[in-house]
Design an enzyme around this catalytic site. Structure first.
Site, PDB file in Angstrom:
ATOM      1  N   ASP A 170     -19.583  75.890  56.433  1.00  0.00           N
ATOM      2  CA  ASP A 170     -20.728  76.511  55.760  1.00  0.00           C
ATOM      3  C   ASP A 170     -21.156  77.879  56.261  1.00  0.00           C
ATOM      4  OD1 ASP A 170     -22.334  76.280  53.561  1.00  0.00           O
ATOM      5  OD2 ASP A 170     -23.957  75.244  54.578  1.00  0.00           O
TER       6      ASP A 170
ATOM      7  N   HIS B 230     -26.378  77.958  61.140  1.00  0.00           N
ATOM      8  CA  HIS B 230     -26.044  78.953  60.108  1.00  0.00           C
ATOM      9  C   HIS B 230     -27.169  79.160  59.094  1.00  0.00           C
ATOM     10  CE1 HIS B 230     -24.563  75.036  58.611  1.00  0.00           C
ATOM     11  NE2 HIS B 230     -24.951  75.477  57.433  1.00  0.00           N
TER      12      HIS B 230
END
Length: 968
Positions: free
Chosen positions: A105, A374
């Site tokens: 991701d 993230h």
């Protein structure tokens, strides 16, 4: 909220369901959620089942870090920290060591990551988000799998097999023809903030029944076959799940069981067999095919675009304040770890409770680890979640400052009524008018000479060292506050040591030099007289910087040793962006989509120069026009003159700049553009996570060329011509670009609002009205000189000294004799200039470093409970240079660890470990994937091991050791 809404239910229900069917499998990544579940939710029965499932390989932890970290804007030290944090827990609790990655991701893939995962002992790496057009090309040519040599210097020694997910990415394809909802998501979508009472969630897929099972099977098989055409082996990885899935694992597995059985019963008809698998099962299947793979060099996959107008380059700058706090916290943690380690080794009978101290450090380890997520340091979270990250960081920083202050207090045996409070190089710590001391700790393993800045209430101040000798200092009115003054103190401190300075109001003997101020008239830069140019010089031993008095802007910088002059002008500009999806592409937390070229923000510039015998500070204020009252932009530039007897090389060779930007208008993105007459061919260089440098040639695209030529700068960026290089060093991440020959622009701040439904649903509109104050250091010189300077300077900026204040009422603190040697211990710790002491800490893990013993004690339920282990010290050393980068500094370095650490005590034993500490390097045998260059396949041994505490550190190596001292 996530734990309550779904995450706790994922682990509870998945463990229950895995126990019901031997064929079922599950992979889990982030330890943060798992550890919250393990500590607060899991019953003894669940814990027992987790142990069993892990042993049988039915539950597999992949990556195993605290979070799935971002790859673009994180620093290598923090990536390693969060990985080590998760791995230590997993090894201590289960005796397991993750061996595969699932980095699906992060928004683009860095070349540092494959190297880190190789060093951690992984056998294969998996990524997904790379440029859409590049992925399409790789997919068509069956090139989504390769052996990646992320580091040019470590090359095949730390290469790793890498799998890029195809266009469907990491979620199950959900659009299926016979269902108006979504396929294969039988538990639906998680509901916030509370799970629905009746268990009915939005978008639950149709249950598998006799009437639709054939349609389900056809859909799944068609998708499997489509994907099989993109890979070289007949094994197809078919990810089942997505974000926030499996909170009701029962309905998930019971439907999928039926479907898999049906396909396998009709495998002749379908031409496919299917099974549940972990990512390890998949890589084992591909590895056993014994194919020969192509090698990819150290080129990364940044930036990342998902469509022609969707360049994910905005997040390199989003929430600049959060990015700054995250790095400050990381730097304070680094200092606190070595400070505490020295204290424990030198003062075993101390009055400070070590267990409580370790908890204080752990609170900051946890906070710095989690913000590497993230959707953390990237600035791509909602304001509420950003506040959580900031609160956790501030709480951890407060704990570590408190710990450091109490250690100093304890070591000085000061009267307990003396008040100790601390502040980390911040300007807001006013000093009371009493006798007052400042304690300055150098967390680097080199001698440093630098300035620390302390805020004081009046201008007549003197500074003395421990022996009462006068210390050079300069005081001047503060740029940001009218009622206080900045006292700049020149400090010279050896490695991992601290010094104490006494700050007194002036009493006739003046050691602090008062800076003189000259204020120049505000200049209209749009009507500047180009003919009669008057130049104002600011000079130190290394540079002459000229300012153009017609415009009050910088004009040029001369490097005095070579007498090389480079024309340098700096201006602030704004990109105007669109916030209405009906009108075209938008900018948001993730994306940068400028409408047109950037627009200059000011028509008038004010100038004020403060000069003294130690430093000159040039303050430039940028006004929207000649009559404006207020400014949104300012630059404070500092140059230093170091007196005789001090090593001023690094100080003299940097031009320090602090920017003040904000509050911005909405849908503006602020950049500082530095234009030079260097003929750079629009070639930019940026660092990759503070570990290595990437070459960034300008690329022209059909659409969105400006945004697609933005790159992350975590610590370093530079431009150069044949002879001269201009380097920028940063203390937080920024987006950076070279849009024209000789130019480099840094995005400093963004304020956005848009009406994209997805952004509104998650409150992701970045309406950031803050003022940001980032710092960038400029270094100009020949390539040879800047090469020597920039690694040490970058670390000097990252790890500025920690400043603590104490006001002592009554008695002077008694200083033990050894403190005159200004060190927490007997002798300072010093490494050569091409090495960096990346970690010196006491992790506290209770696991045995003998794997057989560790596994046995866990199987027998005998893992050590109770107190942390204070006898094991974690030491990490990094070589800063690439092979061939510098004739001297790129050489391997031989280090005698006993000698290096003699100031801490007598070294009894040293064990070399994998990056996160969980493997003995002698026992670590990673899979060797076959390539044309290396046709034999087998296991790859990573490093030569150390004999009798002497290690040779080669270029770019990161070496990790457990060290044990006598008497511990």
């Amino acid at each position: 909220e996530s734990m309550h809404a779904y995450a706790a239910n994922v682990y509870t229900s998945v463990v229950e369901e895995l126990m019901k069917g031997k064929q079922r499998r599950f992979i889990a990544v982030e330890q943060e959620f798992f550890r919250l579940w393990w500590d607060a939710v899991a019953t003894d029965r669940y814990k027992q089942q987790v142990h069993q499932l892990l042993q049988e390989g039915r539950l597999e932890f992949v990556i195993g870090g605290q979070v799935m970290h971002d790859e673009a804007v994180t620093l290598i030290d923090d990536q390693i920290l969060q990985l080590t944090e998760g791995h230590g827990f997993l090894y201590e609790t289960f005796g397991i060591r993750p061996q595969f990655s699932w980095h699906v991701d992060p928004f683009g893939a860095s070349a540092t990551t494959p190297t880190l995962f190789a060093l951690a002992g992984f056998n294969a790496h998996l990524i997904s988000r790379i440029d859409y057009d590049l992925k399409a090309d790789m997919q068509k040519n069956k090139k989504l799998q390769f052996v990646w040599q992320g580091s040019p210097s470590l090359s095949e020694r730390q290469e790793i097999f890498t799998h890029v997910m195809d266009q469907y990415s990491y979620c199950t394809p959900s659009q299926i023809p016979f269902s108006n909802r979504s396929g294969f998501y039988w538990n639906g979508i998680a509901a916030f903030p509370d799970p629905p009472k009746d268990g009915v969630y939005p978008n639950m897929s149709l249950p598998v029944t006799d009437t639709n099972i054939h349609l389900y099977a056809q859909t799944m098989v068609a998708n499997i076959k489509e994907r099989a055409a993109w890979f070289r082996t007949s094994d197809v990885l078919w990810p089942w799940g997505c974000d926030k899935q499996f909170f009701n694992a029962s309905v998930q597995y019971s439907n999928m069981d039926l479907l898999l059985d049906y396909i396998n019963q009709h495998s002749d008809e379908f031409g496919v067999t299917v099974q549940y698998a972990t990512v390890g099962d998949y890589f084992q299947a591909v590895y056993s095919r014994n194919l020969t793979w192509e090698i990819r060099d150290s080129q990364d996959f940044l930036p990342y675009s998902t469509e022609p107008f969707q360049a994910w380059t905005g997040f390199y700058t989003s929430r600049s304040t959060l990015k700054g706090i995250a790095r400050r916290a990381s730097s304070l943690l680094y200092a606190g770890e070595s400070f505490f380690t020295q204290y424990v080794l030198k003062h075993p009978a101390s009055s400070i409770c070590k267990c409580r101290a370790l908890k204080q450090l752990q609170s900051l380890r946890w906070a710095v680890s989690e913000v590497q997520h993230h959707d953390g340091i990237t600035g791509t979270e909602s304001p509420k979640v950003k506040d959580m990250y900031v609160n956790n960081l501030m709480y951890g920083m407060f704990n570590v400052k408190k710990l450091m202050a109490s250690i100093i207090f304890d070591m000085n045996n000061a009267k307990k009524n003396g008040e100790v409070y601390s502040s980390i190089y911040s300007k807001d710590s006013g000093i009371p008018d009493v006798d007052q001391y400042v304690v300055v700790y150098n967390p680097l393993a080199w001698n440093i000479t630098t300035f620390v800045t302390v805020s004081v209430s009046h201008s007549a101040m003197s500074v003395y060292d421990e022996l009462g000798r006068s210390v050079p200092a300069q005081v001047q009115s503060s740029a940001e506050s009218h009622s206080t003054y900045d006292l700049h103190i020149l400090v010279a401190i050896s490695g991992l040591s601290y010094r104490k300075y006494n700050v007194k109001p002036w009493n006739g003997k003046q050691s602090g030099f008062i800076g003189r101020s000259v204020k120049y008239k505000r200049k209209d830069i749009t009507h500047a007289d180009q003919q009669s140019r008057q130049l104002l010089p600011v000079v130190n031993n290394c540079y002459q910087v000229l300012f153009d008095q017609n415009t009050n802007l910088m004009h040029s910088i001369t490097e005095r040793e070579t007498n090389q002059t480079v024309q340098v002008t700096q201006e602030f500009l704004e990109y105007h962006v669109n916030g209405d999806v009906m009108k075209g592409p938008i900018s948001d937390n993730y994306l940068f989509a400028p409408n047109a070229s950037a627009v200059p923000v000011s028509k008038a510039v004010g100038l004020e120069v403060f000069s003294g015998n130690l430093m000159t500070e040039i303050r430039q204020y940028f006004y929207s026009n000649i009559t404006s009252q207020d400014y949104i932009y300012a630059v404070y530039t500092r140059m230093y003159t170091v007196p005789e007897g001090y090593d001023g090389k690094l100080l003299c060779h940097r031009i320090e700049q602090e920017y003040r930007v904000g509050p911005l208008e909405v849908n503006r993105e602020a950049v500082l553009r530095t234009s030079t007459n260097l003929n750079t061919g629009q070639l930019l260089y940026t660092d990759s996570n503070g570990y290595q440098i990437q070459k960034r040639p300008f690329k022209a695209y059909m659409n969105n060329t400006v945004a697609r030529n933005y790159y992350p700068m975590v610590q370093t960026a530079y431009i150069e011509d044949d002879t001269t290089r201009l380097m920028l060093l940063a203390e937080r991440a920024h987006g950076v670009s070279s849009q024209r020959n000789g130019q480099v622009e840094v995005m400093l701040h963004r304020r956005l609002w848009n009406n994209l439904q997805w952004d509104l649903n998650y409150n992701l509109t970045l309406n950031d009205s803050s003022v940001v104050r980032p710092v960038i250091w400029l270094i100009l010189g020949t390539k040879a000189v800047t090469n020597i300077l920039y690694r040490t300077s970058g670390l000097a900026l990252e790890h500025r000294p920690v400043v603590m204040f104490g006001a002592l009422s009554g008695d002077k603190p008694k200083l033990p004799g050894q403190l005159h040697q200004n060190s927490v211990h007997g002798s300072p710790v010093t490494v050569p200039p091409n090495l960096h002491l990346q970690a010196l800490s006491i992790p506290g893990w209770r696991y045995s470093s003998n794997h057989t013993e560790q596994v046995r004690s866990i199987r027998m339920g005998k893992q050590k409970q109770g107190d942390a282990d204070f006898s094991r010290v974690l030491l990490r050393i990094r070589h800063l240079y690439e092979v061939g980068e510098d004739p001297v500094l790129s050489q391997p370095v031989m280090v005698n660890l006993k000698f290096l650490l003699k100031g801490l005590g007598s070294v009894m034993a040293v064990e070399e470990r994998s990056l996160t500490g969980t493997w003995d390097v002698k026992a670590l045998k990673r899979w060797k994937w076959k390539t044309a260059q290396y046709p034999s396949r087998g296991f790859s041994n990573s490093t030569e091991t150390s004999e009798n505490c002497i290690v040779t550190v080669h270029p770019k190596e990161i070496r990790t050791f457990f060290v044990y001292f006598q008497g511990q």
